[in-house]
Write a protein that holds these residues in place. Structure first.
Motif, PDB file in Angstrom:
ATOM      1  N   LYS A 190       0.832  -1.217   0.000  1.00  0.00           N
ATOM      2  CA  LYS A 190       0.000   0.000   0.000  1.00  0.00           C
ATOM      3  C   LYS A 190       0.865   1.265   0.000  1.00  0.00           C
ATOM      4  CE  LYS A 190      -4.212   1.895   2.075  1.00  0.00           C
ATOM      5  NZ  LYS A 190      -3.789   3.315   2.032  1.00  0.00           N
ATOM      6  N   VAL A 191       2.019   1.212   0.648  1.00  0.00           N
ATOM      7  CA  VAL A 191       2.935   2.362   0.603  1.00  0.00           C
ATOM      8  C   VAL A 191       3.290   2.684  -0.848  1.00  0.00           C
ATOM      9  CG1 VAL A 191       5.289   3.132   1.150  1.00  0.00           C
ATOM     10  CG2 VAL A 191       3.907   2.006   2.907  1.00  0.00           C
ATOM     11  N   ILE A 192       3.523   1.643  -1.636  1.00  0.00           N
ATOM     12  CA  ILE A 192       3.903   1.844  -3.046  1.00  0.00           C
ATOM     13  C   ILE A 192       2.719   2.348  -3.865  1.00  0.00           C
ATOM     14  CG2 ILE A 192       4.953   0.793  -5.076  1.00  0.00           C
ATOM     15  CD1 ILE A 192       6.766   0.607  -2.667  1.00  0.00           C
ATOM     16  N   THR A 193       1.567   1.709  -3.704  1.00  0.00           N
ATOM     17  CA  THR A 193       0.409   2.120  -4.522  1.00  0.00           C
ATOM     18  C   THR A 193      -0.063   3.527  -4.141  1.00  0.00           C
ATOM     19  OG1 THR A 193      -1.071   0.922  -3.010  1.00  0.00           O
ATOM     20  CG2 THR A 193      -0.350  -0.240  -4.990  1.00  0.00           C
ATOM     21  N   ASP A 194       0.002   3.863  -2.859  1.00  0.00           N
ATOM     22  CA  ASP A 194      -0.352   5.237  -2.446  1.00  0.00           C
ATOM     23  C   ASP A 194       0.628   6.240  -3.054  1.00  0.00           C
ATOM     24  OD1 ASP A 194      -2.461   4.287  -0.978  1.00  0.00           O
ATOM     25  OD2 ASP A 194      -1.560   4.631   0.988  1.00  0.00           O
ATOM     26  N   ALA A 195       1.905   5.885  -3.046  1.00  0.00           N
ATOM     27  CA  ALA A 195       2.923   6.786  -3.604  1.00  0.00           C
ATOM     28  C   ALA A 195       2.701   7.017  -5.103  1.00  0.00           C
ATOM     29  CB  ALA A 195       4.318   6.220  -3.362  1.00  0.00           C
ATOM     30  N   LEU A 196       2.225   5.997  -5.795  1.00  0.00           N
ATOM     31  CA  LEU A 196       2.008   6.104  -7.240  1.00  0.00           C
ATOM     32  C   LEU A 196       0.773   6.931  -7.602  1.00  0.00           C
ATOM     33  CD1 LEU A 196       2.951   2.479  -8.358  1.00  0.00           C
ATOM     34  CD2 LEU A 196       4.184   4.582  -8.927  1.00  0.00           C
ATOM     35  N   GLU A 197      -0.004   7.320  -6.601  1.00  0.00           N
ATOM     36  CA  GLU A 197      -1.179   8.165  -6.853  1.00  0.00           C
ATOM     37  C   GLU A 197      -0.815   9.644  -6.935  1.00  0.00           C
ATOM     38  OE1 GLU A 197      -4.193   6.955  -7.584  1.00  0.00           O
ATOM     39  OE2 GLU A 197      -3.214   5.003  -7.436  1.00  0.00           O
ATOM     40  N   ARG A 198       0.442   9.962  -6.623  1.00  0.00           N
ATOM     41  CA  ARG A 198       0.849  11.370  -6.571  1.00  0.00           C
ATOM     42  C   ARG A 198       1.793  11.712  -7.715  1.00  0.00           C
ATOM     43  NH1 ARG A 198       3.431  11.071  -0.844  1.00  0.00           N
ATOM     44  NH2 ARG A 198       4.332  13.072  -1.496  1.00  0.00           N
ATOM     45  N   ASP A 199       1.872  13.012  -8.003  1.00  0.00           N
ATOM     46  CA  ASP A 199       2.826  13.473  -9.015  1.00  0.00           C
ATOM     47  C   ASP A 199       4.079  13.978  -8.306  1.00  0.00           C
ATOM     48  OD1 ASP A 199       3.834  13.986 -11.467  1.00  0.00           O
ATOM     49  OD2 ASP A 199       2.547  15.703 -11.919  1.00  0.00           O
ATOM     50  N   TYR A 200       5.215  13.948  -9.003  1.00  0.00           N
ATOM     51  CA  TYR A 200       6.490  14.296  -8.391  1.00  0.00           C
ATOM     52  C   TYR A 200       7.333  15.122  -9.339  1.00  0.00           C
ATOM     53  CZ  TYR A 200       5.219  10.439  -5.293  1.00  0.00           C
ATOM     54  OH  TYR A 200       4.537   9.621  -4.426  1.00  0.00           O
ATOM     55  N   GLU A 201       8.193  15.931  -8.750  1.00  0.00           N
ATOM     56  CA  GLU A 201       9.242  16.592  -9.514  1.00  0.00           C
ATOM     57  C   GLU A 201      10.314  15.553  -9.854  1.00  0.00           C
ATOM     58  OE1 GLU A 201       9.242  19.828 -10.396  1.00  0.00           O
ATOM     59  OE2 GLU A 201       7.275  20.095  -9.450  1.00  0.00           O
ATOM     60  N   ALA A 202      11.189  15.885 -10.795  1.00  0.00           N
ATOM     61  CA  ALA A 202      12.344  15.023 -11.063  1.00  0.00           C
ATOM     62  C   ALA A 202      13.206  14.933  -9.812  1.00  0.00           C
ATOM     63  CB  ALA A 202      13.147  15.588 -12.226  1.00  0.00           C
ATOM     64  N   GLY A 203      13.907  13.813  -9.652  1.00  0.00           N
ATOM     65  CA  GLY A 203      14.737  13.617  -8.471  1.00  0.00           C
ATOM     66  C   GLY A 203      14.223  12.477  -7.616  1.00  0.00           C
ATOM     67  N   GLN A 204      14.862  12.279  -6.463  1.00  0.00           N
ATOM     68  CA  GLN A 204      14.533  11.154  -5.595  1.00  0.00           C
ATOM     69  C   GLN A 204      13.529  11.560  -4.519  1.00  0.00           C
ATOM     70  OE1 GLN A 204      18.316   8.702  -4.690  1.00  0.00           O
ATOM     71  NE2 GLN A 204      19.100  10.694  -5.290  1.00  0.00           N
ATOM     72  N   HIS A 205      12.597  10.669  -4.268  1.00  0.00           N
ATOM     73  CA  HIS A 205      11.575  10.887  -3.234  1.00  0.00           C
ATOM     74  C   HIS A 205      11.570   9.643  -2.352  1.00  0.00           C
ATOM     75  CE1 HIS A 205      10.174  14.325  -5.635  1.00  0.00           C
ATOM     76  NE2 HIS A 205      10.491  13.539  -6.653  1.00  0.00           N
ATOM     77  N   PHE A 206      11.867   9.825  -1.071  1.00  0.00           N
ATOM     78  CA  PHE A 206      12.209   8.717  -0.182  1.00  0.00           C
ATOM     79  C   PHE A 206      11.003   8.224   0.619  1.00  0.00           C
ATOM     80  CE2 PHE A 206      16.073  10.983  -1.101  1.00  0.00           C
ATOM     81  CZ  PHE A 206      17.004   9.973  -1.305  1.00  0.00           C
ATOM     82  N   PHE A 207      10.894   6.888   0.702  1.00  0.00           N
ATOM     83  CA  PHE A 207       9.809   6.248   1.448  1.00  0.00           C
ATOM     84  C   PHE A 207      10.386   5.087   2.262  1.00  0.00           C
ATOM     85  CE2 PHE A 207       7.945   8.209  -2.234  1.00  0.00           C
ATOM     86  CZ  PHE A 207       6.749   8.717  -1.796  1.00  0.00           C
ATOM     87  N   SER A 208       9.803   4.877   3.435  1.00  0.00           N
ATOM     88  CA  SER A 208      10.150   3.684   4.227  1.00  0.00           C
ATOM     89  C   SER A 208       8.873   2.891   4.458  1.00  0.00           C
ATOM     90  CB  SER A 208      10.803   4.070   5.550  1.00  0.00           C
ATOM     91  OG  SER A 208       9.962   4.936   6.271  1.00  0.00           O
ATOM     92  N   LEU A 209       9.007   1.629   4.774  1.00  0.00           N
ATOM     93  CA  LEU A 209       7.867   0.744   4.976  1.00  0.00           C
ATOM     94  C   LEU A 209       7.572   0.613   6.477  1.00  0.00           C
ATOM     95  CD1 LEU A 209       8.868  -2.016   2.401  1.00  0.00           C
ATOM     96  CD2 LEU A 209       7.372  -0.044   2.042  1.00  0.00           C
ATOM     97  N   PRO A 210       6.281   0.538   6.868  1.00  0.00           N
ATOM     98  CA  PRO A 210       5.929   0.478   8.287  1.00  0.00           C
ATOM     99  C   PRO A 210       6.367  -0.835   8.941  1.00  0.00           C
ATOM    100  CG  PRO A 210       3.988   0.127   6.902  1.00  0.00           C
ATOM    101  CD  PRO A 210       5.105   0.507   5.980  1.00  0.00           C
TER     102      PRO A 210
END
Length: 210
Positions: A190-210
Motif C-alpha cells: 500500500k505504501v507503493i500504490t499510495d505513492a504512485l497516486e501522486r505526481d512528483y518533480e524530477a529527483g529522488q523521493h524517499f519512502f520507508s515501509l511500516p
C-alpha cells in the motif's frame, strides 16, 4: 493513475520481480520481466568473471533491447499500464562494474545506439536494501550460481545505481526495503500504490515501509 510505464530497479535480491508481479496484479497491468535465466553465460560468469563478463553483458543488452522494443512498441488493447522489473540503463551500470575500461568503452558505444530507440519509464521505483538483507534474499531463492556473490560486488552495484539515479535526476520513488515483506504484509504494498497516486518533480523521493 498518472503513470503508464513504471520500472522497478534495485540490486540483486532486492525484490524487483516480486513487486512487479504484485503491482501488475493490482493495476491489471502488462508486465515485462527480464529473462535472465536464458543467458548461457550467467553461470560461467560467476565461476570466471574476467573471462565471461563481456559476452554476458552483450547477451543481456541484446535480449533486453529486443524485449523492450517489442513490448513497448506494441499496443496492448487490454492494459494501459506497463510494469517492468528492469531499466534498460541497467546494461550500462552492470557493464561499468564488470568490464575493464577498453571493453566498457566499446560496450558504451553500442549501448548509446540502442538506448535512443527505447522509451524511458514515466517513473522509477528503486528498492534499496542493505547488503546483509540482499544476501539473505539471495540465499533464500537458492539459485546455485548466486550463492557465492561477494559483499563487495553488491556494494559496488549499489553505489553505481545510486550515483546513476542522482546524476541523471530521474523521477524516482526511493524505497527502503530493509524490512520489506510485500507478499506477507499488505501495508508494504500500500505504501507503493499510495505513492504512485501522486505526481512528483524530477529527483529522488524517499519512502520507508511500516
Amino acid at each position: 493513475m498518472k503513470y503508464h510505464y513504471i520500472t522497478i530497479e534495485g540490486n540483486i535480491g532486492a525484490g524487483k520481480t516480486t513487486l512487479a508481479h504484485l503491482l501488475a496484479k493490482h493495476y491489471n497491468a502488462r508486465i515485462i520481466l527480464e529473462a535472465f535465466a536464458d543467458n548461457p553465460f550467467l553461470e560461467k560468469f560467476y565461476a570466471d568473471p574476467e573471462k565471461f563478463a563481456f559476452p554476458l553483458e552483450l547477451f543481456f543488452m541484446a535480449e533486453r533491447f529486443k524485449q523492450l522494443k517489442n513490448m513497448l512498441h506494441t499496443n496492448d488493447l487490454f492494459s494501459s499500464i506497463t510494469i517492468s522489473d528492469y531499466l534498460f540503463s541497467k546494461c550500462l551500470l552492470f557493464a561499468k562494474v564488470n568490464l575493464p575500461d577498453e571493453e566498457f568503452r566499446l560496450y558504451q558505444k553500442l549501448f548509446d545506439i540502442m538506448q535512443q530507440q527505447i522509451a524511458f519509464p514515466d517513473i522509477l521505483i528503486y528498492l534499496h536494501a542493505p547488503v546483509q538483507k540482499l544476501q539473505q534474499n539471495i540465499k533464500k531463492r537458492q539459485r546455485s550460481y548466486e550463492q557465492n556473490i561477494p559483499d563487495s560486488y553488491l556494494f559496488n552495484l549499489q553505489e553505481t545505481y545510486t550515483q546513476y539515479i542522482k546524476q541523471h535526476n530521474i523521477k524516482t520513488l526511493f524505497i527502503d526495503v530493509s524490512n520489506a515483506d510485500f507478499l506477507g504484509n499488505p501495508m508494504h504494498l500500500k505504501v507503493i500504490t499510495d505513492a504512485l497516486e501522486r505526481d512528483y518533480e524530477a529527483g529522488q523521493h524517499f519512502f520507508s515501509l511500516p
